[in-house]
Write a protein that holds these residues in place. Structure first.
Motif, mmCIF file in Angstrom:
data_model
loop_
_atom_site.group_PDB
_atom_site.id
_atom_site.type_symbol
_atom_site.label_atom_id
_atom_site.label_comp_id
_atom_site.label_asym_id
_atom_site.label_seq_id
_atom_site.Cartn_x
_atom_site.Cartn_y
_atom_site.Cartn_z
ATOM 1 N N MET A 82 -40.007 1.790 65.555
ATOM 2 C CA MET A 82 -38.623 1.646 65.107
ATOM 3 C C MET A 82 -37.650 2.137 66.169
ATOM 4 N N LEU A 83 -37.973 3.277 66.791
ATOM 5 C CA LEU A 83 -37.110 3.819 67.833
ATOM 6 C C LEU A 83 -37.023 2.869 69.022
ATOM 7 N N ALA A 84 -38.172 2.348 69.453
ATOM 8 C CA ALA A 84 -38.176 1.406 70.576
ATOM 9 C C ALA A 84 -37.378 0.152 70.242
ATOM 10 N N LEU A 85 -37.484 -0.317 69.001
ATOM 11 C CA LEU A 85 -36.734 -1.503 68.582
ATOM 12 C C LEU A 85 -35.235 -1.257 68.658
ATOM 13 N N PHE A 86 -34.795 -0.104 68.176
ATOM 14 C CA PHE A 86 -33.362 0.214 68.214
ATOM 15 C C PHE A 86 -32.869 0.348 69.655
ATOM 16 N N LEU A 87 -33.676 0.942 70.517
ATOM 17 C CA LEU A 87 -33.285 1.067 71.916
ATOM 18 C C LEU A 87 -33.148 -0.304 72.573
ATOM 19 N N ILE A 88 -34.090 -1.187 72.294
ATOM 20 C CA ILE A 88 -34.030 -2.542 72.871
ATOM 21 C C ILE A 88 -32.804 -3.287 72.354
ATOM 22 N N ILE A 89 -32.534 -3.174 71.051
ATOM 23 C CA ILE A 89 -31.360 -3.844 70.476
ATOM 24 C C ILE A 89 -30.078 -3.308 71.117
ATOM 25 N N GLY A 90 -30.014 -1.989 71.328
ATOM 26 C CA GLY A 90 -28.843 -1.405 71.971
ATOM 27 C C GLY A 90 -28.651 -1.920 73.384
ATOM 28 N N LEU A 91 -29.753 -2.048 74.140
ATOM 29 C CA LEU A 91 -29.666 -2.574 75.505
ATOM 30 C C LEU A 91 -29.237 -4.037 75.510
ATOM 31 N N VAL A 92 -29.770 -4.824 74.564
ATOM 32 C CA VAL A 92 -29.376 -6.236 74.467
ATOM 33 C C VAL A 92 -27.881 -6.348 74.166
ATOM 34 N N GLY A 93 -27.378 -5.509 73.251
ATOM 35 C CA GLY A 93 -25.955 -5.521 72.951
ATOM 36 C C GLY A 93 -25.118 -5.158 74.148
ATOM 37 N N MET A 94 -25.558 -4.171 74.925
ATOM 38 C CA MET A 94 -24.818 -3.770 76.122
ATOM 39 C C MET A 94 -24.766 -4.896 77.156
ATOM 40 N N VAL A 95 -25.896 -5.545 77.389
ATOM 41 C CA VAL A 95 -25.932 -6.649 78.355
ATOM 42 C C VAL A 95 -25.079 -7.815 77.874
ATOM 43 N N SER A 96 -25.075 -8.055 76.573
ATOM 44 C CA SER A 96 -24.248 -9.127 76.018
ATOM 45 C C SER A 96 -22.767 -8.848 76.252
ATOM 46 N N VAL A 97 -22.358 -7.596 76.042
ATOM 47 C CA VAL A 97 -20.968 -7.228 76.304
ATOM 48 C C VAL A 97 -20.638 -7.406 77.780
ATOM 49 N N TYR A 98 -21.569 -7.047 78.655
ATOM 50 C CA TYR A 98 -21.356 -7.183 80.094
ATOM 51 C C TYR A 98 -21.097 -8.644 80.480
ATOM 52 N N TYR A 99 -21.895 -9.565 79.938
ATOM 53 C CA TYR A 99 -21.700 -10.981 80.250
ATOM 54 C C TYR A 99 -20.462 -11.563 79.570
ATOM 55 N N ALA A 100 -20.028 -10.945 78.463
ATOM 56 C CA ALA A 100 -18.909 -11.497 77.711
ATOM 57 C C ALA A 100 -17.563 -11.069 78.253
ATOM 58 N N ASP A 101 -17.500 -9.910 78.866
ATOM 59 C CA ASP A 101 -16.208 -9.355 79.253
ATOM 60 C C ASP A 101 -16.222 -9.039 80.748
ATOM 61 N N GLU A 102 -15.365 -9.702 81.481
ATOM 62 C CA GLU A 102 -15.326 -9.535 82.930
ATOM 63 C C GLU A 102 -14.778 -8.175 83.362
ATOM 64 N N ARG A 103 -14.218 -7.418 82.423
ATOM 65 C CA ARG A 103 -13.718 -6.090 82.773
ATOM 66 C C ARG A 103 -14.850 -5.127 83.115
ATOM 67 N N TYR A 104 -16.063 -5.415 82.615
ATOM 68 C CA TYR A 104 -17.190 -4.533 82.871
ATOM 69 C C TYR A 104 -17.946 -5.010 84.105
ATOM 70 N N SER A 105 -18.389 -4.053 84.915
ATOM 71 C CA SER A 105 -19.117 -4.376 86.136
ATOM 72 C C SER A 105 -20.596 -4.067 85.958
#
Length: 268
Positions: free
Chosen positions: A14-37
Motif C-alpha cells: 500500500m505504501l509503495a502504491l501511494f508513493l508511485i501515485i504521488g510521483l505520477v501526479g508530480m510528473v503529470s503536473v510537470y508536463y501540464a504546467d510550463e512554470r515547473y522545471s
C-alpha cells in the motif's frame, strides 16, 4: 512488547502504491504546467529517496533506546520552536523556518512527531508529585499549545493536545488526576479556537457551500472534480486553477486527470 520488526507486506505494498501515485501526479503536473522545471522533479525524487532511507531505518529502530533522550529532545524542540517563531525567515520573509545551510526547515511542522515521541518517554503521570504535576502541565501540556497557537497551526494544536491527553490518561493513577491534568491544555485549546473564530467559520462555509464564487479554494477543487468525468481528462492535463496542486490538493488533481473511478478506488 510493541516493537516487533516483522515485515507487513500488505502495508508495504500500500505504501509503495501511494508513493508511485504521488510521483505520477508530480510528473503529470510537470508536463501540464510550463512554470515547473525539471529541477522540480529531480528535487522531489531526491527527497523521495531520503524519505525511503529514513523509513527503512526507523522501521528497524528499537524505539526503547530513545527513552533516555526524551527530556533533552523535548527541551531542544521547544527551544527551536521559540527561535523559529522569533527569528525564523525564508527568502527574507518572516516565517517559522530555520535555515540549516541551504535548507530551510519549518520547525512548527517538524516539531510535532519529536514532541510526541518525547512525551512517550516521560515519567508516568501516576508517579508525579504535586509540584511535578504542575510543572509537567505547564511545560509539556500548555507551552507547546501556546507555541502552536502563536504559529496559528490549528491542526497541530489539535493533534498535540490529543497526544498529550492520551498519554497522560494511559499513565494517570485516577480519573481525578487526569481531570486536573487535562484542564489547562483544554483551556489553552479553547482560548486559541476562540481567537480563530472567523477562520473556522470561513472554512465551515467553504465546506457547506464549495461552489460559491467567493470560496475559491474549495470551489476550484469542486469544479475540477465535477469536470473529471468517470475516466478523467488524461495524463498531463493543465491544472484547472487547483490551488497548491503539488502540496495540499494532489488528490483532486489526480481525480481530474484519471477520473471518478480512479478516485473511488484510491479512496477505497
Amino acid at each position: 512488547m510493541a516493537h516487533r520488526p516483522q515485515l507487513d507486506w500488505k502495508l508495504l505494498v500500500m505504501l509503495a502504491l501511494f508513493l508511485i501515485i504521488g510521483l505520477v501526479g508530480m510528473v503529470s503536473v510537470y508536463y501540464a504546467d510550463e512554470r515547473y522545471s525539471v529541477s522540480l522533479v529531480e528535487r522531489k525524487l531526491f527527497y523521495f529517496g531520503i524519505g525511503v532511507l529514513f523509513l527503512i531505518g526507523f522501521y528497524f529502530l528499537d524505539y526503547r533506546k530513545l527513552k533516555k533522550y526524551s527530556a533533552p529532545v523535548f527541551f531542544l524542540i521547544v527551544i527551536l520552536m521559540v527561535i523559529s517563531l522569533v527569528y525564523g525567515q525564508l527568502h527574507d520573509r518572516r516565517t517559522a523556518y530555520i535555515n540549516i545551510g541551504p535548507i530551510g526547515v519549518n520547525m512548527i511542522t517538524f516539531s510535532l512527531i519529536p514532541l510526541l515521541l518525547a512525551l512517550a518517554g516521560m515519567k508516568p503521570a501516576s508517579q508525579w508529585g504535586r509540584w511535578e504535576t504542575i510543572l509537567n502541565i505547564l511545560y509539556r501540556g500548555v507551552l507547546p499549545v501556546v507555541l502552536y497557537s502563536i504559529s496559528s497551526s490549528i491542526i497541530y494544536t489539535y493533534i498535540y493536545v490529543i497526544g498529550f491527553l492520551v498519554l497522560t490518561w494511559r499513565t494517570s493513577k485516577s480519573m481525578k488526576q487526569f481531570a486536573v491534568i487535562s484542564t489547562l491544555p483544554f483551556a489553552g485549546l479553547a482560548i486559541f479556537l476562540c481567537t480563530r473564530t472567523d477562520h473556522l467559520l470561513l472554512r465551515w462555509r467553504e465546506f457547506m457551500n464549495p461552489s460559491a464564487k467567493e470560496m475559491w479554494y474549495m470551489g476550484n477543487n469542486a469544479d475540477a472534480i465535477q469536470a473529471a468525468g468517470w475516466f478523467g481528462q488524461g495524463f498531463g492535463q493543465a491544472t484547472p486553477k487547483i490551488p497548491y496542486v503539488l502540496y495540499d490538493n494532489v488528490f483532486p488533481y489526480l481525480i481530474y486527470c484519471f477520473g471518478w473511478l480512479f478516485g473511488i478506488e484510491l479512496a477505497y
